[in-house]
Design a protein around this motif. Structure first.
Motif, PDB file in Angstrom:
ATOM      1  N   PHE A 121      72.762  26.588  56.176  1.00  0.00           N
ATOM      2  CA  PHE A 121      72.325  27.892  56.821  1.00  0.00           C
ATOM      3  C   PHE A 121      73.495  29.013  55.650  1.00  0.00           C
ATOM      4  N   GLN A 122      74.768  28.227  55.476  1.00  0.00           N
ATOM      5  CA  GLN A 122      75.556  29.699  55.235  1.00  0.00           C
ATOM      6  C   GLN A 122      75.655  29.717  53.605  1.00  0.00           C
ATOM      7  N   MET A 123      74.412  28.819  52.687  1.00  0.00           N
ATOM      8  CA  MET A 123      73.665  29.237  51.468  1.00  0.00           C
ATOM      9  C   MET A 123      72.776  30.355  51.881  1.00  0.00           C
ATOM     10  N   GLU A 124      71.711  29.922  52.534  1.00  0.00           N
ATOM     11  CA  GLU A 124      70.624  30.556  52.891  1.00  0.00           C
ATOM     12  C   GLU A 124      71.045  31.688  53.892  1.00  0.00           C
ATOM     13  N   HIS A 125      72.469  32.131  54.331  1.00  0.00           N
ATOM     14  CA  HIS A 125      72.780  33.405  55.186  1.00  0.00           C
ATOM     15  C   HIS A 125      71.729  33.599  56.680  1.00  0.00           C
ATOM     16  N   VAL A 126      72.379  32.889  57.011  1.00  0.00           N
ATOM     17  CA  VAL A 126      72.322  32.556  58.673  1.00  0.00           C
ATOM     18  C   VAL A 126      72.811  32.773  59.236  1.00  0.00           C
ATOM     19  N   ASN A 127      73.594  33.674  60.047  1.00  0.00           N
ATOM     20  CA  ASN A 127      74.571  33.675  60.958  1.00  0.00           C
ATOM     21  C   ASN A 127      75.053  32.929  61.650  1.00  0.00           C
ATOM     22  N   LEU A 128      76.196  31.673  62.016  1.00  0.00           N
ATOM     23  CA  LEU A 128      75.910  31.263  63.317  1.00  0.00           C
ATOM     24  C   LEU A 128      77.003  31.094  64.009  1.00  0.00           C
ATOM     25  N   ILE A 129      76.429  31.516  65.240  1.00  0.00           N
ATOM     26  CA  ILE A 129      77.867  32.668  66.009  1.00  0.00           C
ATOM     27  C   ILE A 129      77.365  31.250  67.099  1.00  0.00           C
ATOM     28  N   THR A 130      78.988  30.362  67.212  1.00  0.00           N
ATOM     29  CA  THR A 130      78.602  29.112  67.601  1.00  0.00           C
ATOM     30  C   THR A 130      79.942  29.409  68.586  1.00  0.00           C
ATOM     31  N   ASN A 131      79.866  28.217  69.719  1.00  0.00           N
ATOM     32  CA  ASN A 131      81.246  28.398  71.180  1.00  0.00           C
ATOM     33  C   ASN A 131      80.425  29.579  71.316  1.00  0.00           C
ATOM     34  N   ALA A 132      79.346  29.763  71.609  1.00  0.00           N
ATOM     35  CA  ALA A 132      79.575  30.915  72.922  1.00  0.00           C
ATOM     36  C   ALA A 132      77.970  31.112  73.532  1.00  0.00           C
ATOM     37  N   ARG A 133      77.662  31.455  74.071  1.00  0.00           N
ATOM     38  CA  ARG A 133      76.988  31.372  75.119  1.00  0.00           C
ATOM     39  C   ARG A 133      75.927  32.896  75.754  1.00  0.00           C
ATOM     40  N   VAL A 134      74.594  32.922  75.784  1.00  0.00           N
ATOM     41  CA  VAL A 134      74.491  34.172  76.092  1.00  0.00           C
ATOM     42  C   VAL A 134      74.205  34.243  77.365  1.00  0.00           C
ATOM     43  N   LYS A 135      74.636  35.489  78.264  1.00  0.00           N
ATOM     44  CA  LYS A 135      74.667  36.132  79.375  1.00  0.00           C
ATOM     45  C   LYS A 135      73.337  37.082  79.654  1.00  0.00           C
ATOM     46  N   ALA A 136      73.745  37.906  79.455  1.00  0.00           N
ATOM     47  CA  ALA A 136      71.969  38.547  79.607  1.00  0.00           C
ATOM     48  C   ALA A 136      71.070  38.696  78.508  1.00  0.00           C
ATOM     49  N   VAL A 137      69.451  39.349  78.583  1.00  0.00           N
ATOM     50  CA  VAL A 137      68.614  39.738  77.233  1.00  0.00           C
ATOM     51  C   VAL A 137      68.746  41.059  78.166  1.00  0.00           C
ATOM     52  N   GLU A 138      69.209  41.985  77.185  1.00  0.00           N
ATOM     53  CA  GLU A 138      68.433  43.356  78.177  1.00  0.00           C
ATOM     54  C   GLU A 138      67.136  43.821  76.937  1.00  0.00           C
ATOM     55  N   ALA A 139      66.548  44.554  76.641  1.00  0.00           N
ATOM     56  CA  ALA A 139      65.856  45.802  76.403  1.00  0.00           C
ATOM     57  C   ALA A 139      66.073  45.581  74.739  1.00  0.00           C
ATOM     58  N   LYS A 140      67.285  45.777  74.279  1.00  0.00           N
ATOM     59  CA  LYS A 140      67.285  45.917  72.999  1.00  0.00           C
ATOM     60  C   LYS A 140      68.644  45.469  72.166  1.00  0.00           C
ATOM     61  N   GLU A 141      69.250  45.022  73.541  1.00  0.00           N
ATOM     62  CA  GLU A 141      70.787  43.789  72.954  1.00  0.00           C
ATOM     63  C   GLU A 141      70.814  42.697  73.384  1.00  0.00           C
ATOM     64  N   LEU A 142      71.698  42.085  73.548  1.00  0.00           N
ATOM     65  CA  LEU A 142      72.135  40.311  74.210  1.00  0.00           C
ATOM     66  C   LEU A 142      74.028  40.721  74.273  1.00  0.00           C
ATOM     67  N   SER A 143      74.221  40.072  75.530  1.00  0.00           N
ATOM     68  CA  SER A 143      75.347  39.863  76.316  1.00  0.00           C
ATOM     69  C   SER A 143      75.839  38.446  75.785  1.00  0.00           C
ATOM     70  N   ILE A 144      77.020  38.070  74.566  1.00  0.00           N
ATOM     71  CA  ILE A 144      77.485  37.092  74.187  1.00  0.00           C
ATOM     72  C   ILE A 144      78.619  36.775  75.027  1.00  0.00           C
ATOM     73  N   TYR A 145      79.353  35.791  75.292  1.00  0.00           N
ATOM     74  CA  TYR A 145      80.601  35.490  75.924  1.00  0.00           C
ATOM     75  C   TYR A 145      80.851  34.378  75.213  1.00  0.00           C
ATOM     76  N   ASP A 146      82.209  35.154  74.240  1.00  0.00           N
ATOM     77  CA  ASP A 146      82.904  33.854  73.852  1.00  0.00           C
ATOM     78  C   ASP A 146      83.805  32.953  73.897  1.00  0.00           C
ATOM     79  N   LYS A 147      83.064  31.776  74.134  1.00  0.00           N
ATOM     80  CA  LYS A 147      84.366  31.032  74.906  1.00  0.00           C
ATOM     81  C   LYS A 147      85.526  31.063  74.753  1.00  0.00           C
ATOM     82  N   GLN A 148      85.907  31.359  72.943  1.00  0.00           N
ATOM     83  CA  GLN A 148      87.509  30.504  72.874  1.00  0.00           C
ATOM     84  C   GLN A 148      88.456  32.584  73.184  1.00  0.00           C
ATOM     85  N   SER A 149      87.481  33.411  72.888  1.00  0.00           N
ATOM     86  CA  SER A 149      88.251  34.751  73.255  1.00  0.00           C
ATOM     87  C   SER A 149      88.074  35.457  74.646  1.00  0.00           C
ATOM     88  N   ARG A 150      87.786  34.520  75.233  1.00  0.00           N
ATOM     89  CA  ARG A 150      86.672  34.397  76.629  1.00  0.00           C
ATOM     90  C   ARG A 150      86.290  36.124  76.876  1.00  0.00           C
TER      91      ARG A 150
END
Length: 347
Positions: free
Chosen positions: A58-87
């Motif tokens: 995925f790194q070679m294919e330039h796929v953006n990995l967002i780990t240690n995170a979860r989606v809190k809300a799905v809005e019309a044009k954006e996601l609310s993503i909660y980072d577990k480490q930075s809170r």
């Protein structure tokens, strides 16, 4: 970050690189494929080697990995993503959002749970013969159900007494190994622990022997059982599990002439019928990671990856098709995409 999400992200990235970049180069440069995973790594249920390999691809294919995170809300044009480490919660814009997380019980499954007195759980609870707990004549298999297993820690006293052959109030390594070997049939979590490594008994014994006297007392033994019980997880919600459950249930009904409902566990396991409880046999797991590469995990072989694994992946998927007509159509689509590319006319 599971198999479905990884495969979809890989296919989209392949489509962008191989097709869209040629037909609409001005569009391809503005598209980023991102994958959100709540754990530290993608494919975290696979072998660590497979997870690392998929992340490298995925790194070679330039796929953006967002780990240690979860989606809190799905809005019309954006996601609310909660980072577990930075809170912290951040907004991430998107053009297309695909949801590939776990499934929730259906409304009919929830109604059945309440009807049979199981409350509001995540799945219908069955016994080890797939009979629904709290109801007669009802079986549950597949994603909607989970099997109730005996917990070793509940029977710690009896297990310790049976394992203590010399009656000295402690268990030696040999006595502990003998107990584990004898418990494999009744407790599937023991089988799982021993399958991972035959010398795992030595590791568990050494870690639980906090006194360092090469023996386990009752308290240390109970902690060991609690750890082993912790390995017991619900079966994955896959077609492989449902297929084996369906075949087992058909055999169960045939051998009991449909009278399995009134049979006790002792009668089912007795000499006359000799029926064993349902036992899932994991045959392996595939996942496509992009750029004509796939990963494979086999119970005895372990982690396998590389370009040739892709052909095994395709062969496995083709073999699961219901008819030869479907197999030929699927194989034809793969060849057509390989020679002429994917259809981009509807973009």
């Amino acid at each position: 970050g599971g198999p479905t999400g990884v495969e979809f992200a890989a296919e989209v990235q392949d489509f962008m690189r191989e097709e869209v970049s040629k037909v609409y180069p001005q569009v391809a440069g503005n598209v980023t494929v991102s994958l959100v995973q709540s754990q530290d790594h993608i494919l975290n249920t696979y072998d660590e080697q497979i997870s690392d390999y998929a992340e490298d691809v995925f790194q070679m294919e330039h796929v953006n990995l967002i780990t240690n995170a979860r989606v809190k809300a799905v809005e019309a044009k954006e996601l609310s993503i909660y980072d577990k480490q930075s809170r912290e919660t951040r907004k991430v814009p998107y053009g297309m959002c695909v949801w590939t997380t776990g499934v929730a019980p259906t409304s009919i499954a929830c109604k059945i749970m309440e009807k049979v007195g199981q409350g509001r759980g995540r799945a219908l609870l069955t016994d080890k013969y797939l009979r629904l707990k709290g109801a007669e004549g009802v079986f549950a298999i597949g994603d909607c159900s989970t099997t109730e297993h005996d917990m070793m820690v509940r029977n710690a006293e009896a297990l310790f007494h049976d394992a203590d052959q010399n009656g000295d109030g402690t268990l030696s390594m040999e006595e502990f190994k003998a107990m584990m070997e004898g418990a494999k049939k009744k407790y599937p979590q023991v089988q799982f622990e021993l399958t991972k490594a035959e010398n795992n008994c030595n590791k568990i014994f050494a870690e639980m022997d906090t006194s360092g006297d090469q023996k386990l007392d009752k308290a240390e033994f109970a902690v060991a059982l609690k750890r082993i019980d912790g390995q017991l997880k619900s079966l994955p919600a896959t077609a492989q599990v449902a297929d084996q459950q369906g075949k087992y249930l058909a055999d169960l009904l045939n051998r009991t002439n449909g009278n399995v409902v009134s049979q006790t566990t002792e009668e089912l396991e007795g000499k006359e019928l000799g029926l064993a409880p349902f036992k899932y046999s994991h045959l392996g797991s595939f996942a496509y990671v992009g750029n004509n590469k796939a990963v494979l995990e086999l119970p005895l072989v372990g982690a396998v990856s590389g370009w040739w694994t892709m052909w095994l992946w395709r062969a496995a998927y083709a073999s699961e098709c219901a008819s030869w007509r479907t197999r030929l159509l699927v194989a034809g689509d793969w060849m057509k995409a390989r020679v002429f590319g994917r259809d981009s006319s509807r973009i």
